[in-house]
Design an enzyme around this catalytic site. Structure first.
Site, PDB file in Angstrom:
ATOM      1  N   GLY A  37      -1.449  -7.795  -2.933  1.00  0.00           N
ATOM      2  CA  GLY A  37      -2.968  -7.190  -1.401  1.00  0.00           C
ATOM      3  C   GLY A  37      -1.983  -7.347  -0.176  1.00  0.00           C
ATOM      4  O   GLY A  37      -1.146  -5.902   0.715  1.00  0.00           O
ATOM      5  N   CYS A  38      -0.717  -8.533   0.220  1.00  0.00           N
ATOM      6  CA  CYS A  38       0.085  -8.516   1.464  1.00  0.00           C
ATOM      7  C   CYS A  38       1.420  -6.758   1.436  1.00  0.00           C
ATOM      8  O   CYS A  38       1.520  -6.780   2.368  1.00  0.00           O
ATOM      9  CB  CYS A  38       0.807  -9.715   1.510  1.00  0.00           C
ATOM     10  SG  CYS A  38      -0.419 -10.943   2.136  1.00  0.00           S
TER      11      CYS A  38
END
EC number: 1.11.1.24
Length: 153
Positions: free
Chosen positions: A42-43
């Protein structure tokens, strides 16, 4: 912090060991975003979205600054491997994260933990927060588009 609040002057040390201050960006707007952990899916999606739209954000007057609890070496590796061309603050003591209000209780996989709440602050030329994207609003893969849609509305 809330809309209308001024961000702290000292933001922290980035991946290259430089001290980053809000006053370094006076006269420019900032996309200041917090993310839980470098090199996670996600990051990475969020950072790459911002990098891919860096020129469009710059054309709208915005500089990008990321912040997480990761150590400087991990931030540097993250920037290098993903081609990120903006400061990534290594807030290992969570000082900035706590001041911003994006450090707190969250639920991950049904478990309550304390950690970074993925949040984005749009900051004006005077260092005042104009918009906050909350964890529930942020879609990591298209986050830059979300910001650009907001800016251009």
């Amino acid at each position: 912090m809330n809309v209308g609040d001024k961000i702290p002057e000292i933001l922290g040390i980035d991946q290259d060991g430089r001290e980053i201050k809000a006053s370094d960006f006076r006269g420019r707007k900032i996309v200041l975003y917090s993310y839980p952990k470098a090199n996670t899916s996600g990051c990475t999606a969020e950072a790459c979205s911002l990098q891919a739209h860096k020129e469009e954000l710059a054309a709208a007057g915005y500089e990008i600054i990321g912040v997480s609890k990761d150590k400087q070496a991990l931030q540097k590796k993250f920037a290098e491997t993903k081609g990120l061309q903006f400061p990534l603050i290594a807030d290992t003591e969570t000082t900035l994260l706590q001041e911003l209000g994006c450090w707190g209780e969250k639920v991950t996989c049904g478990r309550k933990t304390i950690g970074i709440l993925r949040t984005t602050y749009l900051v004006n030329e005077e260092g005042i927060i104009e918009k906050i994207f909350t964890p529930k609003e942020i879609k990591t893969k298209i986050h830059a588009e979300q910001i650009l849609d907001y800016i251009h509305q």
